[in-house]
Design an enzyme around this catalytic site. Structure first.
Site, PDB file in Angstrom:
ATOM      1  N   ASP A  31     -16.330 -39.307 -29.092  1.00 45.33           N
ATOM      2  CA  ASP A  31     -15.012 -39.902 -29.244  1.00 45.33           C
ATOM      3  C   ASP A  31     -14.769 -40.022 -30.748  1.00 45.33           C
ATOM      4  O   ASP A  31     -15.707 -39.933 -31.538  1.00 45.33           O
ATOM      5  CB  ASP A  31     -15.049 -41.276 -28.560  1.00 45.33           C
ATOM      6  N   ASP A  33     -12.000 -42.359 -32.758  1.00 43.71           N
ATOM      7  CA  ASP A  33     -11.721 -43.690 -33.322  1.00 43.71           C
ATOM      8  C   ASP A  33     -12.743 -44.729 -32.841  1.00 43.71           C
ATOM      9  O   ASP A  33     -12.960 -44.894 -31.641  1.00 43.71           O
ATOM     10  CB  ASP A  33     -10.303 -44.135 -32.944  1.00 43.71           C
TER      11      ASP A  33
HETATM   12 MG   LIG Z   1     -12.562 -44.858 -29.422  1.00 43.18          MG
END
Ligand SMILES: [Mg+2]
Length: 185
Positions: A15, A17
């Site tokens: 992932d 962020d």
């Molecule tokens: Mg995230």
């Protein structure tokens, strides 16, 4: 703690962020000037590049669907990010994002697995059962488990409740992943 036995054909799904860079709660990062790599991530990516066959980013970016940023702005941000990773001798082989709004019914957002299958179209030798998903949200863990990946929750652990069956490992940050890998010599 039981380690993950990683051979040279393993793939790392990440992932973005809250894993690679600082998450800004309630905001969208639309420009590389707002993008801050988390501590140790660039060094980690250098080491991980020697371990994993592919390192692939899968990221929900509904700022596009909401009209807050354009796809070309996001592409530019990702180009800058990859350039910095390469400068530090790391790699990110591909980035898949979903710009759909969460309110759109037929969206491709995690935990739906569309982005993983887009990756496997481009890299047919990806084996999800020899893959690790690292994210900071339970949505990422759900995505990983639907594909029978090993799942690693880091950072703020958004939506996590103790003993969640979707989560194989809980670590402070992405760089700590190295401590649970047992790599082929
Ligand atoms: Mg995230």
């Amino acid at each position: 703690m039981k380690k993950i036995q990683v051979t040279r054909d393993w793939v790392l799904f990440l992932d973005r962020d809250g894993v690679i860079n600082e998450r800004i709660p309630g905001e969208y990062i639309t420009d590389f000037n707002q993008f801050r790599f988390l501590d140790g991530v660039l060094e980690f990516l250098e080491k991980a590049s020697g371990i994993f066959k592919y390192i692939i980013l899968v990221t929900n970016q509904q700022g596009i669907g909401k009209g807050i940023m354009t796809e070309s702005e996001l592409d530019l941000l990702h180009e800058c990010m990859i350039r910095e990773v390469r400068r530090c001798r790391g790699k990110i082989d591909a980035i898949y994002y979903c710009g759909d709004k969460s309110t759109q019914s037929n969206n491709s957002r995690k935990p739906k697995t569309d982005m993983a299958y887009w990756a496997r179209e481009d890299f047919p030798d990806i084996d999800f059962m020899k893959s690790i998903m690292v994210g900071d949200s339970i949505t990422d863990m759900d995505f990983g488990k639907r594909l029978e990946m090993q799942t690693v929750l880091v950072g703020e652990c958004l939506g996590y409740t103790d003993q969640d069956v979707l989560v194989d490992y809980v670590l402070e940050g992405l760089p700590d992943l190295l401590s649970v890998l047992e790599c082929e010599k």
